[in-house]
Structures are given as structure tokens and as C-alpha cells.
Design an enzyme around this catalytic site. Sequence first.
Site, short mmCIF file in Angstrom:
data_model
loop_
_atom_site.label_atom_id
_atom_site.label_comp_id
_atom_site.label_asym_id
_atom_site.label_seq_id
_atom_site.Cartn_x
_atom_site.Cartn_y
_atom_site.Cartn_z
N ASP A 48 1.17 -1.24 -0.17
CA ASP A 48 -0.03 0.51 0.25
C ASP A 48 0.53 1.34 -0.06
O ASP A 48 1.36 1.67 0.92
CB ASP A 48 -0.54 0.06 1.11
CG ASP A 48 -1.68 1.22 1.15
OD1 ASP A 48 -3.06 0.57 0.80
OD2 ASP A 48 -1.45 1.97 1.43
N TYR A 53 3.14 9.62 -0.21
CA TYR A 53 4.32 8.90 0.45
C TYR A 53 5.43 9.62 0.29
O TYR A 53 6.83 9.01 0.24
CB TYR A 53 3.55 7.78 0.93
CG TYR A 53 2.43 7.71 1.35
CD1 TYR A 53 1.61 8.44 1.39
CD2 TYR A 53 2.65 5.44 1.32
CE1 TYR A 53 0.59 8.26 2.30
CE2 TYR A 53 0.73 5.46 1.95
CZ TYR A 53 -0.28 6.45 2.43
OH TYR A 53 -1.02 5.94 3.34
N LYS A 78 -2.10 6.26 -3.96
CA LYS A 78 -3.65 6.80 -3.95
C LYS A 78 -3.51 8.43 -4.63
O LYS A 78 -2.22 9.28 -4.97
CB LYS A 78 -4.00 7.01 -2.19
CG LYS A 78 -4.40 5.91 -1.95
CD LYS A 78 -4.10 6.10 -0.04
CE LYS A 78 -3.83 4.84 0.03
NZ LYS A 78 -2.35 4.24 1.30
N HIS A 111 -7.49 8.86 -2.19
CA HIS A 111 -7.17 9.26 -0.40
C HIS A 111 -7.77 10.47 0.36
O HIS A 111 -8.57 9.82 1.57
CB HIS A 111 -5.59 10.54 -0.74
CG HIS A 111 -4.38 9.93 -0.26
ND1 HIS A 111 -3.25 10.19 0.04
CD2 HIS A 111 -4.79 8.89 1.13
CE1 HIS A 111 -2.58 9.37 0.70
NE2 HIS A 111 -3.48 9.31 1.95
P1 NDP Z 1 0.85 1.52 11.83
O1 NDP Z 1 -0.53 1.99 12.67
O2 NDP Z 1 0.54 0.78 10.68
O3 NDP Z 1 1.68 2.17 13.03
C1 NDP Z 1 3.60 1.89 12.54
C2 NDP Z 1 3.73 2.30 13.35
O4 NDP Z 1 4.09 1.09 13.95
C3 NDP Z 1 5.87 2.81 12.94
O5 NDP Z 1 5.90 3.69 13.15
C4 NDP Z 1 6.52 1.04 13.29
O6 NDP Z 1 7.13 1.19 13.33
C5 NDP Z 1 5.52 0.74 14.30
N1 NDP Z 1 5.17 -0.73 14.42
C6 NDP Z 1 4.92 -1.64 13.10
N2 NDP Z 1 5.33 -3.14 13.61
C7 NDP Z 1 5.01 -2.88 14.67
C8 NDP Z 1 5.52 -3.69 15.91
N3 NDP Z 1 4.82 -6.12 15.47
N4 NDP Z 1 5.91 -3.93 16.79
C9 NDP Z 1 5.90 -2.70 17.44
N5 NDP Z 1 5.96 -1.80 16.43
C10 NDP Z 1 5.32 -1.54 15.60
O7 NDP Z 1 0.13 3.05 11.25
P2 NDP Z 1 0.54 4.20 9.93
O8 NDP Z 1 -0.18 4.80 9.47
O9 NDP Z 1 1.83 3.50 9.09
O10 NDP Z 1 -0.55 3.28 9.10
C11 NDP Z 1 -0.83 1.85 7.98
C12 NDP Z 1 -1.00 2.19 6.78
O11 NDP Z 1 -1.65 2.11 6.09
C13 NDP Z 1 0.63 3.51 6.41
O12 NDP Z 1 1.76 2.96 5.79
C14 NDP Z 1 0.23 3.73 4.76
O13 NDP Z 1 -0.25 3.01 3.99
C15 NDP Z 1 -1.49 3.52 5.34
N6 NDP Z 1 -2.30 4.94 5.70
C16 NDP Z 1 -3.42 5.57 4.49
C17 NDP Z 1 -3.75 6.33 4.83
C18 NDP Z 1 -5.10 7.30 4.99
O14 NDP Z 1 -5.28 8.25 4.55
N7 NDP Z 1 -5.69 6.73 3.48
C19 NDP Z 1 -3.63 7.68 6.66
C20 NDP Z 1 -2.04 6.55 7.31
C21 NDP Z 1 -2.04 5.63 7.11
P3 NDP Z 1 8.55 0.35 12.59
O15 NDP Z 1 8.60 0.81 10.96
O16 NDP Z 1 9.90 0.61 12.88
O17 NDP Z 1 8.31 -1.10 12.58
#
Ligand code: NDP
Length: 275
Positions: A48, A53, A78, A111
Site C-alpha cells: 500500500d 508518500y 492513491k 486519498h
Molecule cells: P501503523 O498503525 O501501521 O503503525 C506504524 C508504526 O508502528 C511504525 O512506527 C512502526 O515502526 C511500528 N510498528 C509496526 N509493526 C510493529 C510491531 N509489530 N511492533 C512494534 N511496532 C511496530 O501506522 P501507519 O500510519 O503507517 O498506517 C499503516 C498504513 O496505512 C500506512 O503505512 C499507509 O500505507 C496507510 N495509511 C493510509 C492513510 C490514508 O489516509 N489512507 C493514512 C495513514 C496511513 P517500524 O517501521 O519501525 O516497525
Amino acid sequence: MDLSSKIKLNNGVEIPVLGLGTYQSEEGEVAYNAVKFAIEEAGYTHIDTAAAYHNERSIGRAIKDSGIKREDIFITTKLWNEEQRKDNQYQAFGESLERLGVDYVDLYLIHWPVKEKYADSWKILEKIYKEGRARAVGVSNFNIRHLEDIAKVSDLMPAVNQCECHPWLTQVELADYTQKKGIIFEPWSPFGVGQLLSDDNLKAIAAKYNKSNAQLILKWGLQRGFINIPKSSNEARIKENTQIFDFTVTDDDMAEIFKLNMNKRTGADPETFTF
Ligand code: NDP
């Protein structure tokens, strides 16, 4: 169900139940390595991303270099808000394809529902879909009223609605409405950008299954019929987030998780966003 499981969108196209989120996976080494590892080593077949991004080039490169065939990877990107305001939707889609280095995407989403623009944008996504350059089209951050508005201008239903959703923002009404319309609900920020990972109530439930908060939240989403797209650029955590197919959350524990709802957002509200 396992990591290779897919569910059918409302046009028959199949989407893998787990995808890799890439928001804040920076263009260059970080995004490239995360995607390449996810595909080659962790078994992901769904990525995704979004024009906003600024990592489509690295992601496209990682997919190409992964040795897995393009048609075996599900790519979502998006349409950004500014492109809607400039009436540049159609061109913006072409630019995403160019940056990704592909001639079609699997899913293209609006988006955010940009005021006075999202219905027009939907008509343009419909055109892109009919041209076969997106195998499916959908929306993101659409509330019920936004979904109703696009139904007035088009017979094409979105395949997906991607919205903020996690145990502090359970989105019961929106997810139910979305699912009743045959639209797949895709939570974003399932961990509240990390904040839910230290929630003690969740920890107590997760411990019963010998799982982490992250794994429990993803399974709760999966059992609600959602497609999960957790973000990580860390190899161990990319793998950890796939280990959700060997346990089942009981109905009682599902209910306990729903009780944590506070309607608390970690991101913007579709009714008030200004970017
Ligand atoms: P998430 O809720 O997926 O959290 C991501 C964070 O959690 C990062 O800091 C990551 O750090 C950490 N993390 C991931 N897995 C673990 C784990 N198993 N244990 C501990 N920490 C963990 O946040 P996002 O906002 O990134 O949401 C997910 C996806 O949704 C986005 O990446 C994007 O693709 C989408 N999105 C879409 C939006 C929209 O408006 N349509 C808005 C926001 C997001 P690390 O990388 O260091 O592991």
C-alpha cells in the site's frame, strides 16, 4: 486462512488479506529494503503506497528487483488532494504509474474526500477503471455521506474504503455501512501509529494467546472481515505482523477489545481536514 489468503472485491478481483503499509517509509533505501524484504523473505504480496508518500519509485524498483512477477503482487496507490484541487486527477494517475514503473495498478484510491471535488474525482477513477489501468478503484477517508454522494453520480461502487480504525476508534457504524454496501473496509494506522502497542488492556488480552499487541490488533481486524495494511520498515516487525494466522480471538475477547473504543483519532478527521 493464511498469508496467501485473498478475499474478493465487489468486481471479482482478489486482494491479499495482509499488505505492507509504507507511509513514512522514506524514498530510497528504507522503502526499497522494506518492500524487497517483505516480498522476498516475509511472503507479502500486497503493498500500500500513495503519491503523497513520495516513495513510489523505490517501491516500484523493489517490486521489480524482487524476482516475483508483477501480476503476483497487488499494488495500491492513491490520488493526492492537491491534484483534485487542480483538476489534475487523470494526469496524476499516469504519473503514479510512471513512478511505480508499471502499466496498471491493482487498486487506485481517492486519498481524501476533498470538498467539492471528490465526486468529480470519482468519475475520473471510473474512467481509469474502464480503461483497464486500475483493476479496481476505491476511496479512503470517506464517511457515509461521502459514499452516498458518489453513489449519486456513478453506478460504480468503490471496491474499498480505507479509513483510520483501531481499538480506540472502532468505526462500528462506518464499517458496518461500508460492508453492507459490499465495499471492503481497510483500517489505516491499525496501531495508532504505534500508540496502541503499549496499551495495557490489550497486553492482557494478547498475553492469553502469547501474541503481541500488534498481532492481536491485526487479528481483531481480520476477524471483522477487514484487510490489514500495517506499516513497518523493520525486518523483524515486518515478519511479526504476518504471524496472525495461528490463533483465533474468542468472541468474549473481541467484545473486550471493542470496549476500548474512545472514538480517539491519531490522524486527521475527514470532516475537518485542511491539507
Ligand atoms: P501503523 O498503525 O501501521 O503503525 C506504524 C508504526 O508502528 C511504525 O512506527 C512502526 O515502526 C511500528 N510498528 C509496526 N509493526 C510493529 C510491531 N509489530 N511492533 C512494534 N511496532 C511496530 O501506522 P501507519 O500510519 O503507517 O498506517 C499503516 C498504513 O496505512 C500506512 O503505512 C499507509 O500505507 C496507510 N495509511 C493510509 C492513510 C490514508 O489516509 N489512507 C493514512 C495513514 C496511513 P517500524 O517501521 O519501525 O516497525
